[in-house]
Design a protein around this motif. Structure first.
Motif, mmCIF file in Angstrom:
data_model
loop_
_atom_site.group_PDB
_atom_site.id
_atom_site.type_symbol
_atom_site.label_atom_id
_atom_site.label_comp_id
_atom_site.label_asym_id
_atom_site.label_seq_id
_atom_site.Cartn_x
_atom_site.Cartn_y
_atom_site.Cartn_z
ATOM 1 N N PHE A 1 0.827 -1.199 0.000
ATOM 2 C CA PHE A 1 0.000 0.000 0.000
ATOM 3 C C PHE A 1 0.862 1.250 0.000
ATOM 4 C CE2 PHE A 1 -3.030 -2.627 2.778
ATOM 5 C CZ PHE A 1 -3.857 -2.966 1.733
ATOM 6 N N GLY A 2 0.314 2.320 -0.566
ATOM 7 C CA GLY A 2 0.860 3.640 -0.348
ATOM 8 C C GLY A 2 0.310 4.164 0.969
ATOM 9 N N ARG A 3 0.771 5.310 1.383
ATOM 10 C CA ARG A 3 0.380 5.897 2.665
ATOM 11 C C ARG A 3 -1.133 6.093 2.798
ATOM 12 N NH1 ARG A 3 -0.979 10.909 3.501
ATOM 13 N NH2 ARG A 3 -0.118 11.555 1.515
ATOM 14 N N VAL A 4 -1.772 6.641 1.769
ATOM 15 C CA VAL A 4 -3.201 6.949 1.843
ATOM 16 C C VAL A 4 -4.038 5.675 1.918
ATOM 17 C CG1 VAL A 4 -5.131 8.008 0.597
ATOM 18 C CG2 VAL A 4 -2.926 9.181 0.716
ATOM 19 N N THR A 5 -3.756 4.715 1.055
ATOM 20 C CA THR A 5 -4.527 3.467 1.056
ATOM 21 C C THR A 5 -4.305 2.702 2.352
ATOM 22 O OG1 THR A 5 -4.422 3.373 -1.339
ATOM 23 C CG2 THR A 5 -4.982 1.333 -0.202
ATOM 24 N N TYR A 6 -3.075 2.688 2.846
ATOM 25 C CA TYR A 6 -2.784 2.034 4.118
ATOM 26 C C TYR A 6 -3.655 2.640 5.227
ATOM 27 C CZ TYR A 6 -0.317 0.924 8.448
ATOM 28 O OH TYR A 6 -0.001 0.531 9.731
ATOM 29 N N GLY A 7 -3.693 3.960 5.316
ATOM 30 C CA GLY A 7 -4.484 4.619 6.343
ATOM 31 C C GLY A 7 -5.970 4.318 6.222
ATOM 32 N N MET A 8 -6.467 4.314 4.997
ATOM 33 C CA MET A 8 -7.885 4.033 4.763
ATOM 34 C C MET A 8 -8.221 2.592 5.144
ATOM 35 S SD MET A 8 -10.029 4.274 1.194
ATOM 36 C CE MET A 8 -9.166 2.894 0.473
ATOM 37 N N MET A 9 -7.377 1.652 4.720
ATOM 38 C CA MET A 9 -7.640 0.242 5.014
ATOM 39 C C MET A 9 -7.490 -0.042 6.508
ATOM 40 S SD MET A 9 -8.622 -0.925 2.244
ATOM 41 C CE MET A 9 -8.350 -2.410 1.336
ATOM 42 N N GLU A 10 -6.494 0.565 7.132
ATOM 43 C CA GLU A 10 -6.298 0.344 8.571
ATOM 44 C C GLU A 10 -7.496 0.856 9.366
ATOM 45 O OE1 GLU A 10 -2.993 1.043 12.053
ATOM 46 O OE2 GLU A 10 -3.165 2.552 10.482
ATOM 47 N N SER A 11 -8.005 2.035 9.000
ATOM 48 C CA SER A 11 -9.131 2.595 9.749
ATOM 49 C C SER A 11 -10.395 1.749 9.590
ATOM 50 C CB SER A 11 -9.400 4.041 9.331
ATOM 51 O OG SER A 11 -9.910 4.100 8.016
ATOM 52 N N ALA A 12 -10.517 1.047 8.483
ATOM 53 C CA ALA A 12 -11.709 0.225 8.254
ATOM 54 C C ALA A 12 -11.539 -1.213 8.729
ATOM 55 C CB ALA A 12 -12.071 0.231 6.771
ATOM 56 N N TRP A 13 -10.352 -1.793 8.555
ATOM 57 C CA TRP A 13 -10.213 -3.245 8.700
ATOM 58 C C TRP A 13 -9.249 -3.714 9.787
ATOM 59 C CZ3 TRP A 13 -14.181 -5.352 6.696
ATOM 60 C CH2 TRP A 13 -14.764 -4.826 5.538
ATOM 61 N N ARG A 14 -8.725 -2.819 10.584
ATOM 62 C CA ARG A 14 -7.880 -3.260 11.704
ATOM 63 C C ARG A 14 -8.778 -3.679 12.859
ATOM 64 N NH1 ARG A 14 -2.488 -0.427 14.049
ATOM 65 N NH2 ARG A 14 -1.934 -2.134 15.421
ATOM 66 N N LYS A 15 -8.546 -4.882 13.345
ATOM 67 C CA LYS A 15 -9.361 -5.381 14.464
ATOM 68 C C LYS A 15 -9.088 -4.510 15.692
ATOM 69 C CE LYS A 15 -10.495 -9.789 15.262
ATOM 70 N NZ LYS A 15 -10.296 -11.211 15.589
ATOM 71 N N PRO A 16 -10.130 -4.054 16.350
ATOM 72 C CA PRO A 16 -9.947 -3.224 17.542
ATOM 73 C C PRO A 16 -9.173 -3.967 18.641
ATOM 74 C CG PRO A 16 -12.211 -3.104 16.764
ATOM 75 C CD PRO A 16 -11.537 -4.187 15.977
ATOM 76 N N ALA A 17 -8.545 -3.194 19.514
ATOM 77 C CA ALA A 17 -7.759 -3.768 20.613
ATOM 78 C C ALA A 17 -8.597 -4.673 21.512
ATOM 79 C CB ALA A 17 -7.120 -2.648 21.433
ATOM 80 N N THR A 18 -9.901 -4.468 21.496
ATOM 81 C CA THR A 18 -10.790 -5.316 22.306
ATOM 82 C C THR A 18 -10.826 -6.743 21.781
ATOM 83 O OG1 THR A 18 -12.710 -4.798 20.928
ATOM 84 C CG2 THR A 18 -12.306 -3.360 22.840
ATOM 85 N N GLY A 19 -10.391 -6.932 20.524
ATOM 86 C CA GLY A 19 -10.435 -8.263 19.918
ATOM 87 C C GLY A 19 -11.782 -8.606 19.314
ATOM 88 N N THR A 20 -12.714 -7.658 19.353
ATOM 89 C CA THR A 20 -14.062 -7.874 18.827
ATOM 90 C C THR A 20 -14.314 -6.885 17.695
ATOM 91 O OG1 THR A 20 -14.804 -8.492 21.030
ATOM 92 C CG2 THR A 20 -16.515 -7.939 19.426
ATOM 93 N N TRP A 21 -14.792 -7.400 16.579
ATOM 94 C CA TRP A 21 -15.099 -6.536 15.442
ATOM 95 C C TRP A 21 -16.305 -5.672 15.760
ATOM 96 C CZ3 TRP A 21 -11.818 -5.780 11.663
ATOM 97 C CH2 TRP A 21 -10.856 -6.763 11.388
#
Length: 189
Positions: A44-64
């Motif tokens: 990923f480039g910087r922008v796509t990485y940020g967009m994908m991370e904000s949408a698809w990174r599992k929260p620290a709680t471990g629950t989607w």
């Protein structure tokens, strides 16, 4: 040598802004989940990485969050767990199972391609344009949505030279979307 695949949703008029197409449905999410299985790592480039991370990174709680439906779960899990490389000259660091790539992008990607494996998967707009100009993309995969956006960033706008492609796979979806996979026609001397 593992191939580099450029994969993206695109409208009929070539718009590749993530909000210009149709909302993902179960069939297209299953398709993208299956495609992720073909990739050893995401690029990923910087922008796509940020967009994908904000949408698809599992929260620290471990629950989607509640908005991630059951049929989105395989994609969410696959992208969250995937190895990622981020091309950026401005980010100081990355996490989310990612490694920062700096310097000559062509050299860095060529090095990644030399490693053994199934393949690399690149998404976004700016980075794929640079990689296409360098002749580093081995496969182009477009999920064409039955929408005319009329505005927004378009696919590979500003490409320096025309790239001749050959169709290697085509799949139609119930929604009217069509997935098409192409490979560049390599010139012989």
């Amino acid at each position: 040598m593992r191939p580099l695949r450029y994969s993206i949703n695109v409208t009929l008029d070539g718009c590749c802004h993530h909000e210009a197409g149709l909302p993902p449905d179960e069939e297209s999410m299953r398709y993208w989940s299956d495609e992720m299985e073909r990739a050893d790592a995401l690029l990923f480039g910087r922008v796509t990485y940020g967009m994908m991370e904000s949408a698809w990174r599992k929260p620290a709680t471990g629950t989607w969050p509640d908005w991630v439906t059951e049929w989105q779960m395989p994609f969410a899990e696959a992208i969250d767990q995937a190895k990622k490389y981020v091309v950026s000259s401005t980010l100081g660091e990355v996490d989310w199972n990612a490694e920062l790539l700096r310097g000559d992008v062509g050299h860095a990607v060529q090095r990644l391609k030399q490693e053994p494996g199934e393949g690399l998967w690149v998404g976004g707009v700016t980075l794929p344009l640079a990689l296409a100009d360098l002749g580093l993309i081995d496969e182009y995969e477009f999920l064409v949505q039955p929408v005319i956006a009329g505005r927004g960033p378009t696919l590979l706008a500003g490409l320096r030279e025309r790239i001749q492609l050959e169709l290697v796979d085509r799949r139609e979806f119930r929604s009217g979307a069509v997935a098409m996979r192409y490979r560049p026609v390599r010139r012989t001397s």
